[in-house]
Design a protein around this motif. Structure first.
Motif, PDB file in Angstrom:
ATOM      1  N   ARG A 144      34.672  38.477  17.502  1.00  0.00           N
ATOM      2  CA  ARG A 144      34.716  39.633  18.377  1.00  0.00           C
ATOM      3  C   ARG A 144      34.744  41.053  17.685  1.00  0.00           C
ATOM      4  O   ARG A 144      35.284  41.137  16.504  1.00  0.00           O
ATOM      5  CB  ARG A 144      36.199  39.615  19.076  1.00  0.00           C
ATOM      6  CG  ARG A 144      36.331  38.962  20.159  1.00  0.00           C
ATOM      7  CD  ARG A 144      35.220  39.442  21.337  1.00  0.00           C
ATOM      8  NE  ARG A 144      35.288  38.297  22.296  1.00  0.00           N
ATOM      9  CZ  ARG A 144      36.178  38.525  23.511  1.00  0.00           C
ATOM     10  NH1 ARG A 144      37.045  39.423  23.681  1.00  0.00           N
ATOM     11  NH2 ARG A 144      35.939  37.504  24.451  1.00  0.00           N
TER      12      ARG A 144
ATOM     13  N   ARG B 232      28.350  38.649  31.905  1.00  0.00           N
ATOM     14  CA  ARG B 232      28.924  38.449  30.756  1.00  0.00           C
ATOM     15  C   ARG B 232      30.015  39.535  30.617  1.00  0.00           C
ATOM     16  O   ARG B 232      31.105  39.616  30.456  1.00  0.00           O
ATOM     17  CB  ARG B 232      28.142  38.028  29.688  1.00  0.00           C
ATOM     18  CG  ARG B 232      29.050  37.868  28.330  1.00  0.00           C
ATOM     19  CD  ARG B 232      28.378  37.591  27.346  1.00  0.00           C
ATOM     20  NE  ARG B 232      26.918  36.588  27.101  1.00  0.00           N
ATOM     21  CZ  ARG B 232      25.745  36.832  27.091  1.00  0.00           C
ATOM     22  NH1 ARG B 232      25.579  38.096  26.743  1.00  0.00           N
ATOM     23  NH2 ARG B 232      24.798  36.053  27.179  1.00  0.00           N
ATOM     24  N   LEU B 233      29.264  40.807  30.648  1.00  0.00           N
ATOM     25  CA  LEU B 233      30.111  41.823  30.485  1.00  0.00           C
ATOM     26  C   LEU B 233      31.265  42.129  31.511  1.00  0.00           C
ATOM     27  O   LEU B 233      32.318  42.421  31.213  1.00  0.00           O
ATOM     28  CB  LEU B 233      29.065  43.139  30.798  1.00  0.00           C
ATOM     29  CG  LEU B 233      28.594  43.645  29.225  1.00  0.00           C
ATOM     30  CD1 LEU B 233      27.521  44.838  29.682  1.00  0.00           C
ATOM     31  CD2 LEU B 233      29.711  44.178  28.518  1.00  0.00           C
TER      32      LEU B 233
ATOM     33  N   TYR C  98      23.761  39.012  31.422  1.00  0.00           N
ATOM     34  CA  TYR C  98      24.274  39.836  30.405  1.00  0.00           C
ATOM     35  C   TYR C  98      25.566  40.722  31.033  1.00  0.00           C
ATOM     36  O   TYR C  98      26.640  41.083  30.819  1.00  0.00           O
ATOM     37  CB  TYR C  98      23.694  40.680  29.405  1.00  0.00           C
ATOM     38  CG  TYR C  98      23.112  41.689  29.963  1.00  0.00           C
ATOM     39  CD1 TYR C  98      23.806  42.975  30.019  1.00  0.00           C
ATOM     40  CD2 TYR C  98      21.812  41.942  30.880  1.00  0.00           C
ATOM     41  CE1 TYR C  98      23.395  44.155  30.428  1.00  0.00           C
ATOM     42  CE2 TYR C  98      21.488  43.090  31.261  1.00  0.00           C
ATOM     43  CZ  TYR C  98      22.133  44.268  31.168  1.00  0.00           C
ATOM     44  OH  TYR C  98      21.724  45.493  31.982  1.00  0.00           O
TER      45      TYR C  98
ATOM     46  N   LEU D 248      22.384  42.730  22.771  1.00  0.00           N
ATOM     47  CA  LEU D 248      22.298  43.723  24.240  1.00  0.00           C
ATOM     48  C   LEU D 248      21.317  44.463  24.700  1.00  0.00           C
ATOM     49  O   LEU D 248      20.796  44.690  25.591  1.00  0.00           O
ATOM     50  CB  LEU D 248      23.944  44.586  24.158  1.00  0.00           C
ATOM     51  CG  LEU D 248      24.325  45.207  25.445  1.00  0.00           C
ATOM     52  CD1 LEU D 248      24.363  44.041  26.746  1.00  0.00           C
ATOM     53  CD2 LEU D 248      25.616  45.857  25.210  1.00  0.00           C
TER      54      LEU D 248
ATOM     55  N   SER E 219      39.549  41.509  30.125  1.00  0.00           N
ATOM     56  CA  SER E 219      40.395  41.893  28.746  1.00  0.00           C
ATOM     57  C   SER E 219      41.455  42.888  29.452  1.00  0.00           C
ATOM     58  O   SER E 219      42.433  43.097  28.577  1.00  0.00           O
ATOM     59  CB  SER E 219      39.474  42.651  27.977  1.00  0.00           C
ATOM     60  OG  SER E 219      39.070  43.834  28.720  1.00  0.00           O
TER      61      SER E 219
ATOM     62  N   GLN F 282      18.540  42.549  25.922  1.00  0.00           N
ATOM     63  CA  GLN F 282      18.883  41.902  27.121  1.00  0.00           C
ATOM     64  C   GLN F 282      18.825  43.103  28.295  1.00  0.00           C
ATOM     65  O   GLN F 282      18.395  42.869  29.528  1.00  0.00           O
ATOM     66  CB  GLN F 282      20.184  41.566  26.959  1.00  0.00           C
ATOM     67  CG  GLN F 282      20.206  40.318  26.324  1.00  0.00           C
ATOM     68  CD  GLN F 282      21.781  39.670  26.222  1.00  0.00           C
ATOM     69  OE1 GLN F 282      22.621  40.440  25.987  1.00  0.00           O
ATOM     70  NE2 GLN F 282      21.814  38.390  26.370  1.00  0.00           N
TER      71      GLN F 282
ATOM     72  N   ARG G 210      34.044  39.654  30.891  1.00  0.00           N
ATOM     73  CA  ARG G 210      34.810  40.091  29.672  1.00  0.00           C
ATOM     74  C   ARG G 210      35.566  41.244  29.687  1.00  0.00           C
ATOM     75  O   ARG G 210      36.726  41.486  29.516  1.00  0.00           O
ATOM     76  CB  ARG G 210      33.823  40.146  28.644  1.00  0.00           C
ATOM     77  CG  ARG G 210      33.261  39.043  28.123  1.00  0.00           C
ATOM     78  CD  ARG G 210      33.790  38.075  27.200  1.00  0.00           C
ATOM     79  NE  ARG G 210      33.177  36.826  26.890  1.00  0.00           N
ATOM     80  CZ  ARG G 210      32.031  36.865  25.831  1.00  0.00           C
ATOM     81  NH1 ARG G 210      31.912  37.893  25.105  1.00  0.00           N
ATOM     82  NH2 ARG G 210      31.428  35.712  25.526  1.00  0.00           N
ATOM     83  N   MET G 211      34.948  42.399  30.721  1.00  0.00           N
ATOM     84  CA  MET G 211      35.710  43.648  30.629  1.00  0.00           C
ATOM     85  C   MET G 211      37.013  43.428  31.633  1.00  0.00           C
ATOM     86  O   MET G 211      38.049  44.051  31.288  1.00  0.00           O
ATOM     87  CB  MET G 211      34.741  44.610  31.078  1.00  0.00           C
ATOM     88  CG  MET G 211      34.019  45.066  30.034  1.00  0.00           C
ATOM     89  SD  MET G 211      32.137  46.051  30.799  1.00  0.00           S
ATOM     90  CE  MET G 211      32.938  47.562  31.382  1.00  0.00           C
TER      91      MET G 211
ATOM     92  N   ASP H 225      34.512  43.847  23.909  1.00  0.00           N
ATOM     93  CA  ASP H 225      34.715  42.705  24.807  1.00  0.00           C
ATOM     94  C   ASP H 225      33.535  41.666  24.442  1.00  0.00           C
ATOM     95  O   ASP H 225      33.651  40.356  24.932  1.00  0.00           O
ATOM     96  CB  ASP H 225      34.429  43.116  26.489  1.00  0.00           C
ATOM     97  CG  ASP H 225      35.403  44.182  26.871  1.00  0.00           C
ATOM     98  OD1 ASP H 225      36.801  43.698  26.306  1.00  0.00           O
ATOM     99  OD2 ASP H 225      35.250  45.002  27.498  1.00  0.00           O
ATOM    100  N   LEU H 226      32.464  42.199  23.700  1.00  0.00           N
ATOM    101  CA  LEU H 226      31.784  41.094  23.244  1.00  0.00           C
ATOM    102  C   LEU H 226      31.721  40.713  21.938  1.00  0.00           C
ATOM    103  O   LEU H 226      32.545  41.578  21.009  1.00  0.00           O
ATOM    104  CB  LEU H 226      30.442  41.851  23.585  1.00  0.00           C
ATOM    105  CG  LEU H 226      29.933  42.264  25.094  1.00  0.00           C
ATOM    106  CD1 LEU H 226      28.552  42.866  25.109  1.00  0.00           C
ATOM    107  CD2 LEU H 226      29.930  41.107  25.975  1.00  0.00           C
TER     108      LEU H 226
END
Lengths: 395, 248
Positions: free
Chosen positions: B136, A6-7, A3, B103, A14, B106, A10-11, B94-95
């Protein structure tokens, strides 16, 4: 970890502008190193190549104090027994004065280095004959090849002209001979015989009263990697002689020494450039952290520890480093490929000897990757210092 | 919460945000914290949520005095025992909605993405957002985002869900839906909700309303209970098995 990665991804993705900026910083840092390497190492290697091809060979044999008195056949015969040796050629060097007359009138006179060669052996041991662009290489006792600069100094001497060469022999007597210009030598970068004249070695020996003597032997190897072994073997085989046997790097050391220091300095400048890229990454990542205060607040409110936030931003640094290293290395390899394929040269100077130094390429990529991670440490640390309340106020 | 206080600054710039606040919230209660702007109600919520450290007093959740917890233990406690719903931009843009809901679990480091995903989908189904799971989170409406935040707040079966003005940014219909969802969830799961609002009228009947005025908890009012017993210690699913889900 999944995770966080992934964050991080993505961050980062973006904020495309920041991503492109950071990747560009790493790319430019790597590209500078590659371009420096191609140009300066390429020049260095080209000088070594030309020294090997034109004047030294893979191994050069000289005498410690004067000329080699041992016969050509003895030396050449010794080398030709070794399978890794391709060819051996003797050379004799001296200086003389040359002039050209046309219609009985003296056009010009100049002082020049004179090189005596055994044409048949020399054409096998070196490629200097290929620099003769007009006419042909030395083929007879009375033929002479003029370097392009010498020809120019003689008022534009051309093939077929008659020139007089005066050499002072070992007894101090002036010895003058007439020669017919058989060719004009012109090499890129002037590494060949551009500033010399070339005659048959027997003629020069006769003029210098140096019968059977030789300045040096060029040894061309079929396998250059064996040069050092052949050198050592030669020296062991003639322990009582004052021979000096050197590989091309050793023989050309005096002329390459300064250049190598220059390369080291240029490389250092390149690495400073890479460090500047690291500062750019720090700035861009600080912007990323500031732009993601809200996300950091949410993460912290959801129970993410400081370490989790740290990892997310360090992973971003790793991503920037990995992408930048990839793009930078690809761009660098592209430039190297282009330089190699086009036999890049500057102002018609000698063609760069471009090579792929994989150790250096990998080292550069890894260094920039590591620098990107190091550069991300401070912004990542700053991200962890945001208290949840401070960060969540941005929500 | 016992004798909780929060003071900002020193000397003449000293501001008392919270002054000697004490009250208890029992498992399954639906509690409103009301007050005018700047009264200290959000500060109070942040204290309960362990987002801010008190100057004095203590917050005890499920029998654990959180005053002396280390940073890491506080984060872990917040993750496992508390759920959060904020007023604005609750979700990580972003998720996807589903990833947002997954989240907290996790972060807790629980293994098995498949199981987490199943649970998150079940919660999204419960809040009516199954169809938006892969959207999104910036592609859904404000009301949907708050419902997703409720689902996310419930994923770790927390002892308390804390909500800061959860309808403050919504139109009246969305506000009604979000409030109804919270109240029905509270009832169905015996889930404790502590909600900060400046408009208690929207919420109708709740268990209690705590009024904060100038940093003091000056009023407590017990309304008709939405859930049966208070402090029964059953069914909140906190997993702690400790002192009956009591917040003192």
């Amino acid at each position: 970890m999944a995770y966080r990665m992934r964050l991080a991804k993505r961050m980062l993705f973006s904020k495309k502008g920041s991503l492109v900026g950071a990747v560009l910083a790493v790319t430019v840092g790597i590209l500078v190193i590659h371009v420096n390497f191609v140009i300066f190492q390429g020049l260095y290697d080209a000088m070594v190549r030309d020294a090997k091809d034109y004047s030294i060979g893979d191994v050069q044999i000289t005498d410690e104090s004067s000329l080699i008195t041992k016969s050509d056949l003895a030396i050449i015969g010794w080398f030709e027994r070794i399978p890794s040796v391709e060819a051996v050629a003797p050379r004799l060097s001296g200086t003389g004065e040359i002039n050209v007359t046309k219609n009985g009138e003296l056009i010009e006179e100049t002082r020049v280095p004179v090189v005596g060669v055994d044409p048949m052996r020399d054409m096998r041991a070196s490629t200097v004959h290929k620099t003769v662009n007009e006419g042909s290489y030395v083929f007879a006792r009375n033929s002479i090849v003029l370097g392009s600069n010498v020809a120019s100094d003689l008022g534009g001497a051309v093939v077929g002209d008659s020139v007089k060469l005066m050499v002072v022999d070992r007894w101090g007597e002036e010895n003058i001979r007439r020669f017919i210009v058989s060719g004009i030598a012109d090499s890129p970068g002037g590494q060949g015989f551009d500033y010399s004249v070339v005659v048959h070695i027997d003629t020069l020996r006769d003029m210098m009263a140096r019968e059977g003597e030789t300045s040096s032997f060029l040894v061309r190897m079929a396998d250059s990697s064996q040069s050092a072994q052949v050198r050592d073997l030669f020296l062991r085989s003639f322990p009582s002689e004052d021979f000096v046997a050197e590989t091309v790097e050793e023989a050309a050391e005096s002329r390459l020494e300064g250049f190598r220091s220059g390369i080291a300095m240029i490389n250092m400048i390149g690495y400073f450039g890479m460090m500047s890229s690291a500062f750019a990454i720090v700035t861009i990542q600080m912007m990323l952290v500031n732009g993601k205060t809200r996300e950091i607040g949410i993460l912290r409110a959801l129970g993410a520890r400081r370490r989790d936030v740290l990892i997310v931003f360090i992973l971003q640094g790793m991503l920037i480093g990995a992408i930048g290293a990839g793009v930078g290395t690809a761009a660098g390899l592209g430039y190297t490929f282009y330089a190699k394929e086009t036999k890049m040269s500057f102002n018609n100077s000698l063609a760069l000897e471009v090579s792929y130094d994989w150790v250096k390429i990998i080292q550069t990529a890894l260094t920039s990757f590591a620098l990107a991670i190091i550069a991300s440490l401070y912004p990542s640390y700053r991200a962890t210092r945001l208290t949840p309340v401070e960060a969540i106020r941005a929500v | 919460m016992r004798n909780l206080s929060k003071v900002y600054g020193h000397g003449e710039s000293r501001v008392v945000a919270l002054d000697d606040a004490s009250f208890e919230v029992h498992r399954g209660e639906f509690v409103l914290i009301v007050g005018s702007s700047g009264s200290g109600k959000t500060t109070l919520l942040h204290m309960i949520g362990l987002l801010n450290t008190p100057t004095g007093g203590s917050v005890v959740i499920d029998g654990t005095d959180t005053t002396w917890l280390s940073n890491n233990k506080t984060a872990s406690f917040r993750n496992r025992r508390l759920g959060f719903i904020a007023q604005f931009s609750n979700l990580l843009t972003d998720l996807t909605v589903l990833e947002n809901v997954m989240l907290p679990r996790q972060i807790a480091g629980r293994r098995g993405d498949g199981r987490i995903k199943d649970d998150a989908m079940a919660l999204l189904r419960a809040v009516g957002l199954e169809a938006q799971a892969d959207s999104r989170s910036n592609q859904i409406s404000g009301g949907q985002a708050q419902r997703a935040a409720i689902a996310r707040g419930l994923i770790n079966n927390p002892s308390i869900v804390l909500a800061d003005e959860p309808t403050g940014n919504l139109d009246s219909v969305s506000s009604y839906n979000v409030i109804e969802l919270m109240k029905s969830t509270a009832k169905r799961l015996e889930q404790t909700f502590v909600v900060v609002t400046h408009d208690p009228g929207q919420f109708g009947d709740v268990d209690r309303v705590i009024t904060v005025h100038d940093g003091r908890v000056s009023e407590r009012r017990k309304l008709e209970p939405v859930v049966g017993s208070i402090g029964s210690g059953s069914g909140s699913g906190s997993g702690s098995g400790s002192s009956g889900g009591v917040v003192r």
